[in-house]
Design a protein around this motif. Structure first.
Motif, PDB file in Angstrom:
ATOM      1  N   UNK A 170       1.071  -1.300  -0.088  1.00  0.00           N
ATOM      2  CA  UNK A 170       0.076   0.063  -0.038  1.00  0.00           C
ATOM      3  C   UNK A 170       0.868   1.208   0.171  1.00  0.00           C
ATOM      4  N   UNK A 171       0.668   2.273  -0.903  1.00  0.00           N
ATOM      5  CA  UNK A 171       1.326   3.260  -0.860  1.00  0.00           C
ATOM      6  C   UNK A 171       0.817   4.398   0.019  1.00  0.00           C
ATOM      7  N   UNK A 172       1.997   5.062   0.815  1.00  0.00           N
ATOM      8  CA  UNK A 172       1.421   6.290   1.701  1.00  0.00           C
ATOM      9  C   UNK A 172       1.845   7.629   1.029  1.00  0.00           C
ATOM     10  N   UNK A 173       1.443   8.527   1.606  1.00  0.00           N
ATOM     11  CA  UNK A 173       1.441   9.922   0.910  1.00  0.00           C
ATOM     12  C   UNK A 173       1.549  11.166   2.050  1.00  0.00           C
ATOM     13  N   UNK A 174       2.104  11.984   1.755  1.00  0.00           N
ATOM     14  CA  UNK A 174       2.155  13.177   2.690  1.00  0.00           C
ATOM     15  C   UNK A 174       2.774  14.286   1.747  1.00  0.00           C
ATOM     16  N   UNK A 175       1.856  15.385   2.137  1.00  0.00           N
ATOM     17  CA  UNK A 175       2.211  16.956   1.583  1.00  0.00           C
ATOM     18  C   UNK A 175       2.990  17.564   2.356  1.00  0.00           C
ATOM     19  N   UNK A 176       4.199  18.303   1.849  1.00  0.00           N
ATOM     20  CA  UNK A 176       4.896  19.237   2.402  1.00  0.00           C
ATOM     21  C   UNK A 176       4.631  20.478   1.879  1.00  0.00           C
ATOM     22  N   UNK A 177       4.275  21.344   2.820  1.00  0.00           N
ATOM     23  CA  UNK A 177       3.557  22.664   2.620  1.00  0.00           C
ATOM     24  C   UNK A 177       4.495  23.680   3.370  1.00  0.00           C
ATOM     25  N   UNK A 178       3.944  24.858   3.224  1.00  0.00           N
ATOM     26  CA  UNK A 178       4.820  26.025   3.957  1.00  0.00           C
ATOM     27  C   UNK A 178       3.933  27.000   3.954  1.00  0.00           C
ATOM     28  N   UNK A 179       3.925  28.342   4.772  1.00  0.00           N
ATOM     29  CA  UNK A 179       3.352  29.558   4.694  1.00  0.00           C
ATOM     30  C   UNK A 179       3.530  30.518   3.224  1.00  0.00           C
ATOM     31  N   UNK A 180       4.897  30.195   2.462  1.00  0.00           N
ATOM     32  CA  UNK A 180       4.954  31.205   1.603  1.00  0.00           C
ATOM     33  C   UNK A 180       6.121  30.315   0.877  1.00  0.00           C
ATOM     34  N   UNK A 181       6.524  30.838  -0.478  1.00  0.00           N
ATOM     35  CA  UNK A 181       7.621  30.581  -1.052  1.00  0.00           C
ATOM     36  C   UNK A 181       8.933  31.012  -0.549  1.00  0.00           C
ATOM     37  N   UNK A 182       9.925  30.310  -0.652  1.00  0.00           N
ATOM     38  CA  UNK A 182      11.043  30.560   0.272  1.00  0.00           C
ATOM     39  C   UNK A 182      11.239  30.370   1.585  1.00  0.00           C
ATOM     40  N   UNK A 183      10.450  29.217   2.030  1.00  0.00           N
ATOM     41  CA  UNK A 183      10.419  28.816   3.336  1.00  0.00           C
ATOM     42  C   UNK A 183      11.514  27.758   3.735  1.00  0.00           C
ATOM     43  N   UNK A 184      11.980  27.308   2.218  1.00  0.00           N
ATOM     44  CA  UNK A 184      12.783  26.182   2.270  1.00  0.00           C
ATOM     45  C   UNK A 184      12.355  24.805   2.048  1.00  0.00           C
ATOM     46  N   UNK A 185      11.099  25.056   1.786  1.00  0.00           N
ATOM     47  CA  UNK A 185      10.194  23.463   1.638  1.00  0.00           C
ATOM     48  C   UNK A 185      10.918  22.569   0.520  1.00  0.00           C
ATOM     49  N   UNK A 186      11.554  23.056  -0.734  1.00  0.00           N
ATOM     50  CA  UNK A 186      12.001  22.327  -1.599  1.00  0.00           C
ATOM     51  C   UNK A 186      13.249  21.758  -1.068  1.00  0.00           C
ATOM     52  N   UNK A 187      14.236  22.366  -0.660  1.00  0.00           N
ATOM     53  CA  UNK A 187      15.433  21.748   0.006  1.00  0.00           C
ATOM     54  C   UNK A 187      15.026  20.533   0.952  1.00  0.00           C
TER      55      UNK A 187
END
Length: 438
Positions: free
Chosen positions: A1-18
């Protein structure tokens, strides 16, 4: 079974991509088959996701893609995968007034698919106040669940203790804190991040990000926050049909922006994608029956493209009998000339009559809804296509060609005519994502 999670932030530039890239590599090191997904129309981050995992990235866009297509793409992406990490674009709730569940935000995906959010908070310049932000996210929309918090860019262990205590006293789980470190930043230029394929030391940088996440975050806790998903089969009916049976795709440092889901669907539909390099002075292969010039950075290579005589002559020969379509950077190359950042004019292919300039920059950014004005590579006349526009170049001479499409913004407000068409050649600044079926 595949599990999933969203990685979010209040704004661009919060470091979520890193954070996302580091987590992808860290989980892959554990032998977990993990895939990265980007919400919204960002076509650069999926390349970093693929570099981190070795598994192709994907965009899911709740505005441009009808819900059955989102479901279909997610179901395909989950096959053989243990964990899906979905990275938000901009702020978690940021989108447009596109109707319920069709704003383009990552929050739409959370509601539609029931996937919780790991919130990345840049706590530089604050401590206990971060708790107010986190609590606001928890209560803003009861259908979007905050599963945990990552503290990012903390200045010291004391800074971490103050912020963590305030957030945890408010009832939210903190899964770790990443200290401020300039070495974790990714290089940028005018359209965002420098692409993964161009990063001079991409592997070592991703490993550095993974090392940081492994030491700073509780990976077991993060994995426990992800939920099992069983995506509905959905429908591929809103996919864009392949423009030919064998498609010549310009592919090099000047032509890079092809959405992963398009290439994947075209192959699934039985088409063959044949890469060629205009920068290497290669013409589209003669055995192909359509040519696609994607977006990219032709303004950085305008001199080399102007000097690529075999490419220009070969493309003209190809276009005499077979369709050629250019998006954004590809559209610029199809024109008469391109003015680079220094104001130097370079001769392009001249298959369309417009001219463009990068010397005086003006950002054009936003969702686009295009109604095709004639039959061509993207579909039949009258077909409505949803997509995105993001460029700094501008048209300095509109030329004499027929318009390619009538476009509106994401809310449906008309913008005007877009692009050009001459015989079998077409082009536009608009990046197509999916068709409208209703």
């Amino acid at each position: 079974m595949t599990k999933a999670l969203i990685i979010g932030a209040p704004r661009s530039g919060s470091g979520k991509t890193s954070v996302t890239i580091g987590l992808l590599r860290a989980f892959a090191r554990r032998g977990i088959r993990v895939r990265g997904i980007k919400s919204g129309p960002d076509y650069i981050d999926p390349g970093f996701h693929q570099a981190a995992t070795g598994i192709a990235g994907l965009n899911l866009d709740s505005w441009a893609m009808e819900p059955p297509l989102v479901q279909h793409l997610l179901a395909n992406a989950a096959e053989g995968i243990d964990l899906l990490l979905i990275e938000s674009a901009m702020g978690l709730f940021d989108g447009i007034a596109g109707g319920e569940g069709r704003t383009g935000s990552a929050a739409d995906l959370s509601r539609l698919l029931g996937i919780p959010v790991l919130l990345v908070l840049d706590i530089s310049g604050q401590s206990q106040t971060a708790a107010a932000v986190a609590v606001g996210f928890r209560h803003y929309d009861q259908n979007v669940r905050m599963a945990g918090v990552v503290l990012n860019r903390a200045g010291s262990e004391r800074h971490v203790r103050l912020s963590r205590a305030a957030i945890e006293s408010a009832g939210l789980s903190v899964v770790g804190a990443v200290l401020r470190d300039s070495m974790l930043s990714l290089p940028e230029r005018h359209l965002g991040l420098v692409q993964a394929t161009e990063h001079p030391a991409i592997e070592s940088h991703i490993d550095r990000l993974a090392d940081a996440m492994e030491s700073a975050l509780d990976l077991d806790a993060i994995l426990s926050l992800a939920v099992s998903i069983a995506p509905e089969a959905g429908s591929p009916s809103a996919h864009l049909s392949p423009p030919g049976q064998r498609i010549a795709i310009a592919s090099d440092a000047a032509f890079t922006f092809l959405y992963p889901h398009l290439g994947h669907h075209w192959r699934q539909a039985g088409a063959e994608l044949v890469a060629f390099s205009p920068l290497a002075d290669e013409a589209p292969p003669g055995h192909c029956d359509a040519c696609w010039l994607p977006g990219g950075y032709p303004e950085l290579f305008a001199g080399r493209i102007a000097a690529a005589h075999k490419f220009r002559a070969g493309l003209a020969d190809f276009a005499a009998t077979r369709p050629v379509h250019g998006e954004c950077g590809g559209y610029m190359v199809l024109g008469e000339s391109l003015e680079d950042a220094e104001g130097q004019r370079h001769t392009m292919t001249g298959l369309l009559s417009h001219s463009t300039s990068f010397a005086t920059r003006k950002m054009n950014l936003g969702y686009r809804q295009a109604t095709l004005l004639s039959d061509g590579a993207l579909g039949r006349a009258g077909q409505v296509i949803r997509g995105h526009e993001f460029h700094y170049a501008r048209v300095t001479d509109a030329g004499r060609d027929e318009a390619f499409a009538a476009i509106a913004d994401g809310t449906g407000s008309p913008i005007g005519l877009s692009g050009g068409r001459r015989a079998l050649v077409s082009g536009t600044f608009f990046h197509a994502i999916a068709a409208v079926t209703g």
